[in-house]
Design a protein around this motif. Structure first.
Motif, PDB file in Angstrom:
ATOM      1  N   TRP A 186      24.789   1.704 -10.217  1.00  0.00           N
ATOM      2  CA  TRP A 186      25.458   0.611  -9.503  1.00  0.00           C
ATOM      3  C   TRP A 186      24.914  -0.735  -9.984  1.00  0.00           C
ATOM      4  O   TRP A 186      23.713  -0.985  -9.892  1.00  0.00           O
ATOM      5  N   PRO A 187      25.766  -1.614 -10.462  1.00  0.00           N
ATOM      6  CA  PRO A 187      25.277  -2.938 -10.877  1.00  0.00           C
ATOM      7  C   PRO A 187      24.794  -3.811  -9.720  1.00  0.00           C
ATOM      8  O   PRO A 187      24.112  -4.813  -9.945  1.00  0.00           O
ATOM      9  N   PHE A 188      25.156  -3.431  -8.486  1.00  0.00           N
ATOM     10  CA  PHE A 188      24.816  -4.246  -7.309  1.00  0.00           C
ATOM     11  C   PHE A 188      24.009  -3.402  -6.321  1.00  0.00           C
ATOM     12  O   PHE A 188      24.488  -3.063  -5.232  1.00  0.00           O
ATOM     13  N   PRO A 189      22.782  -3.016  -6.703  1.00  0.00           N
ATOM     14  CA  PRO A 189      22.018  -2.055  -5.904  1.00  0.00           C
ATOM     15  C   PRO A 189      21.659  -2.590  -4.530  1.00  0.00           C
ATOM     16  O   PRO A 189      21.666  -3.800  -4.276  1.00  0.00           O
ATOM     17  N   VAL A 190      21.316  -1.641  -3.649  1.00  0.00           N
ATOM     18  CA  VAL A 190      21.036  -1.993  -2.253  1.00  0.00           C
ATOM     19  C   VAL A 190      19.635  -1.607  -1.803  1.00  0.00           C
ATOM     20  O   VAL A 190      19.229  -1.972  -0.698  1.00  0.00           O
ATOM     21  N   ALA A 191      18.881  -0.870  -2.613  1.00  0.00           N
ATOM     22  CA  ALA A 191      17.612  -0.315  -2.146  1.00  0.00           C
ATOM     23  C   ALA A 191      16.608  -0.261  -3.281  1.00  0.00           C
ATOM     24  O   ALA A 191      16.952  -0.388  -4.462  1.00  0.00           O
ATOM     25  N   MET A 192      15.333  -0.043  -2.892  1.00  0.00           N
ATOM     26  CA  MET A 192      14.280   0.079  -3.890  1.00  0.00           C
ATOM     27  C   MET A 192      13.070   0.760  -3.294  1.00  0.00           C
ATOM     28  O   MET A 192      12.840   0.720  -2.091  1.00  0.00           O
ATOM     29  N   PHE A 193      12.284   1.410  -4.178  1.00  0.00           N
ATOM     30  CA  PHE A 193      10.974   1.931  -3.803  1.00  0.00           C
ATOM     31  C   PHE A 193      10.055   0.770  -3.454  1.00  0.00           C
ATOM     32  O   PHE A 193      10.057  -0.257  -4.133  1.00  0.00           O
ATOM     33  N   LEU A 194       9.228   0.938  -2.426  1.00  0.00           N
ATOM     34  CA  LEU A 194       8.204  -0.056  -2.146  1.00  0.00           C
ATOM     35  C   LEU A 194       7.101   0.033  -3.198  1.00  0.00           C
ATOM     36  O   LEU A 194       6.773   1.116  -3.677  1.00  0.00           O
ATOM     37  N   PRO A 195       6.491  -1.093  -3.528  1.00  0.00           N
ATOM     38  CA  PRO A 195       5.348  -1.051  -4.442  1.00  0.00           C
ATOM     39  C   PRO A 195       4.101  -0.507  -3.751  1.00  0.00           C
ATOM     40  O   PRO A 195       3.920  -0.644  -2.544  1.00  0.00           O
ATOM     41  N   GLU A 196       3.243   0.120  -4.555  1.00  0.00           N
ATOM     42  CA  GLU A 196       1.871   0.451  -4.181  1.00  0.00           C
ATOM     43  C   GLU A 196       1.779   1.303  -2.920  1.00  0.00           C
ATOM     44  O   GLU A 196       1.114   0.964  -1.950  1.00  0.00           O
ATOM     45  N   VAL A 197       2.454   2.449  -2.963  1.00  0.00           N
ATOM     46  CA  VAL A 197       2.477   3.334  -1.795  1.00  0.00           C
ATOM     47  C   VAL A 197       1.583   4.546  -2.036  1.00  0.00           C
ATOM     48  O   VAL A 197       1.356   4.941  -3.179  1.00  0.00           O
ATOM     49  N   PRO A 198       1.078   5.166  -0.952  1.00  0.00           N
ATOM     50  CA  PRO A 198       0.368   6.437  -1.104  1.00  0.00           C
ATOM     51  C   PRO A 198       1.325   7.515  -1.565  1.00  0.00           C
ATOM     52  O   PRO A 198       2.484   7.544  -1.153  1.00  0.00           O
ATOM     53  N   VAL A 199       0.859   8.395  -2.425  1.00  0.00           N
ATOM     54  CA  VAL A 199       1.716   9.409  -3.024  1.00  0.00           C
ATOM     55  C   VAL A 199       1.221  10.786  -2.627  1.00  0.00           C
ATOM     56  O   VAL A 199       0.029  11.080  -2.716  1.00  0.00           O
ATOM     57  N   LYS A 213      -3.731  14.644  -0.978  1.00  0.00           N
ATOM     58  CA  LYS A 213      -4.084  13.503  -1.805  1.00  0.00           C
ATOM     59  C   LYS A 213      -5.334  13.838  -2.606  1.00  0.00           C
ATOM     60  O   LYS A 213      -6.231  14.509  -2.114  1.00  0.00           O
ATOM     61  N   THR A 214      -5.399  13.349  -3.829  1.00  0.00           N
ATOM     62  CA  THR A 214      -6.652  13.425  -4.566  1.00  0.00           C
ATOM     63  C   THR A 214      -7.625  12.399  -4.010  1.00  0.00           C
ATOM     64  O   THR A 214      -7.244  11.453  -3.315  1.00  0.00           O
ATOM     65  N   TRP A 215      -8.895  12.579  -4.356  1.00  0.00           N
ATOM     66  CA  TRP A 215      -9.905  11.601  -3.942  1.00  0.00           C
ATOM     67  C   TRP A 215      -9.555  10.229  -4.490  1.00  0.00           C
ATOM     68  O   TRP A 215      -9.731   9.206  -3.819  1.00  0.00           O
ATOM     69  N   ALA A 216      -9.031  10.179  -5.714  1.00  0.00           N
ATOM     70  CA  ALA A 216      -8.711   8.901  -6.343  1.00  0.00           C
ATOM     71  C   ALA A 216      -7.624   8.157  -5.574  1.00  0.00           C
ATOM     72  O   ALA A 216      -7.693   6.931  -5.404  1.00  0.00           O
ATOM     73  N   VAL A 217      -6.604   8.881  -5.102  1.00  0.00           N
ATOM     74  CA  VAL A 217      -5.552   8.247  -4.310  1.00  0.00           C
ATOM     75  C   VAL A 217      -6.129   7.718  -3.004  1.00  0.00           C
ATOM     76  O   VAL A 217      -5.832   6.589  -2.581  1.00  0.00           O
ATOM     77  N   SER A 218      -6.972   8.509  -2.353  1.00  0.00           N
ATOM     78  CA  SER A 218      -7.585   8.063  -1.101  1.00  0.00           C
ATOM     79  C   SER A 218      -8.424   6.814  -1.312  1.00  0.00           C
ATOM     80  O   SER A 218      -8.401   5.890  -0.488  1.00  0.00           O
ATOM     81  N   LYS A 219      -9.157   6.769  -2.414  1.00  0.00           N
ATOM     82  CA  LYS A 219      -9.977   5.593  -2.715  1.00  0.00           C
ATOM     83  C   LYS A 219      -9.100   4.377  -2.991  1.00  0.00           C
ATOM     84  O   LYS A 219      -9.403   3.257  -2.531  1.00  0.00           O
ATOM     85  N   ALA A 220      -8.009   4.565  -3.716  1.00  0.00           N
ATOM     86  CA  ALA A 220      -7.089   3.452  -3.983  1.00  0.00           C
ATOM     87  C   ALA A 220      -6.508   2.906  -2.689  1.00  0.00           C
ATOM     88  O   ALA A 220      -6.344   1.690  -2.529  1.00  0.00           O
ATOM     89  N   GLU A 221      -6.202   3.801  -1.745  1.00  0.00           N
ATOM     90  CA  GLU A 221      -5.695   3.356  -0.450  1.00  0.00           C
ATOM     91  C   GLU A 221      -6.737   2.536   0.299  1.00  0.00           C
ATOM     92  O   GLU A 221      -6.399   1.541   0.957  1.00  0.00           O
ATOM     93  N   GLN A 222      -7.995   2.939   0.203  1.00  0.00           N
ATOM     94  CA  GLN A 222      -9.057   2.169   0.852  1.00  0.00           C
ATOM     95  C   GLN A 222      -9.132   0.755   0.276  1.00  0.00           C
ATOM     96  O   GLN A 222      -9.340  -0.217   1.004  1.00  0.00           O
ATOM     97  N   LEU A 223      -8.956   0.652  -1.029  1.00  0.00           N
ATOM     98  CA  LEU A 223      -9.057  -0.653  -1.684  1.00  0.00           C
ATOM     99  C   LEU A 223      -7.838  -1.535  -1.408  1.00  0.00           C
ATOM    100  O   LEU A 223      -7.963  -2.746  -1.205  1.00  0.00           O
ATOM    101  N   ALA A 224      -6.662  -0.932  -1.409  1.00  0.00           N
ATOM    102  CA  ALA A 224      -5.420  -1.707  -1.292  1.00  0.00           C
ATOM    103  C   ALA A 224      -4.876  -1.757   0.131  1.00  0.00           C
ATOM    104  O   ALA A 224      -4.033  -2.602   0.436  1.00  0.00           O
ATOM    105  N   GLY A 225      -5.350  -0.861   0.998  1.00  0.00           N
ATOM    106  CA  GLY A 225      -4.783  -0.770   2.331  1.00  0.00           C
ATOM    107  C   GLY A 225      -3.557   0.118   2.341  1.00  0.00           C
ATOM    108  O   GLY A 225      -2.965   0.404   1.298  1.00  0.00           O
TER     109      GLY A 225
END
Length: 296
Positions: free
Chosen positions: A199-212, A218-230
């Motif tokens: 669609w050339p006129f999109p309506v939605a998007m993924f949020l940036p910097e989300v827990p995966v 979660k891996t330890w690395a993801v948990s640590k990234a969440e601690q740093l970024a909130g």
């Protein structure tokens, strides 16, 4: 259009997604398919949903890489009551009003392409802009993009993505059954429905910097990234009518890249990272290593 939101253990993100749908998709049926979340904030939100938002629980398939996502997408399709279905996940946000012009476009697309079943409704990622410019072409007879990538070994991103608007009746007529994995679904879509429209006129998007989540842990690395970024959602500021007019009026040779049209409510790295662990290169490398070890 029926809208199904797929949820697991991200209560604040789910609330942000639902809030965006209530704000921008008035008149649509909204139904959450929750994959048996067990975190307190998600369970509390599910227990006090806004009026009119439906809830069903998914069918868990033990060991699946994406939890119960594809079983739950099938359940949503089976429960769809409309000709059109919008599959969206809790870490996504609708960023502008879905108005009558948009609904006409969606219906016109499926009328113009009677074999098609999937329409990509998301903005494109700035980090993939060079690739997208190379493989994305604008149709001459109808305002839609298609992708051509002959060297690609599977059809992922060409015929199907998980966050998509689909023609539910055509899926049901083809006895469509979701299988495990985005690439596998793309491969089965290719001979049935051909290319996915973008669609050339999109309506939605993924949020940036989300827990995966992968496999519901979660891996330890993801948990640590969440601690740093909130872990508070870095939500997009809703597009104004002027923003939407600019999106629609642009030269369509300009692809709809998220970074060109969307602003976040808090500072984030640009081009956007969509997994919080990718903001930190050392943690990203450790995350990949931990994933590799866990699969052995």
């Amino acid at each position: 259009m029926d809208i199904f939101v797929f949820s697991y253990n991200r209560g604040a993100f789910l609330q942000n997604c639902i809030d965006s749908l209530l704000r921008h998709a008035r008149g649509s049926r909204i139904c959450i398919v929750d994959d048996h979340s067990d975190c307190p904030d998600t369970r509390a939100y599910l227990a006090s949903l806004p009026a009119g938002v439906e809830l069903i629980y998914g069918q868990v398939k033990d060991g699946a890489r994406h939890g119960g996502l594809y079983n739950n997408m099938q359940r949503a399709l089976d429960n769809c009551q409309d000709e059109l279905i919008f599959f969206i996940q809790d870490d996504m946000q609708v960023v502008r009003d879905i108005d009558d012009e948009d609904l006409r476009y969606i219906n016109d697309f499926f009328t113009h392409y009677p074999d098609a079943a999937f329409l990509h409704p998301m903005f494109l990622r700035g980090r993939r802009n060079r690739r997208d410019k190379r493989i994305t072409r604008l149709e001459s007879g109808f305002p839609v993009y298609f992708r051509e990538q002959p060297e690609k070994k599977n059809h992922r991103d060409l015929t199907y993505v998980d966050g998509v608007i689909a023609h539910a009746n055509r899926l049901k007529a083809a006895n469509w059954q979701f299988v495990e994995g985005e690439a596998a679904n793309a491969n089965q879509a290719a001979p049935l429905f051909g290319k996915m429209g973008i669609w050339p006129f999109p309506v939605a998007m993924f949020l940036p910097e989300v827990p995966v989540y992968r496999g519901k842990h979660k891996t330890w690395a993801v948990s640590k990234a969440e601690q740093l970024a909130g872990t508070t959602p870095k939500a997009f500021i809703p597009m104004s009518q002027e923003d939407t007019s600019r999106l629609r009026a642009r030269d369509l040779r300009e692809l709809p890249v998220a970074e060109d049209f969307l602003q976040c409510s808090v500072p984030v790295k640009r081009p956007f990272h969509y997994s919080v662990v990718n903001v930190y290169p050392a943690l990203r490398a450790l995350h990949k290593l931990q994933q590799l070890i866990s699969r052995r």
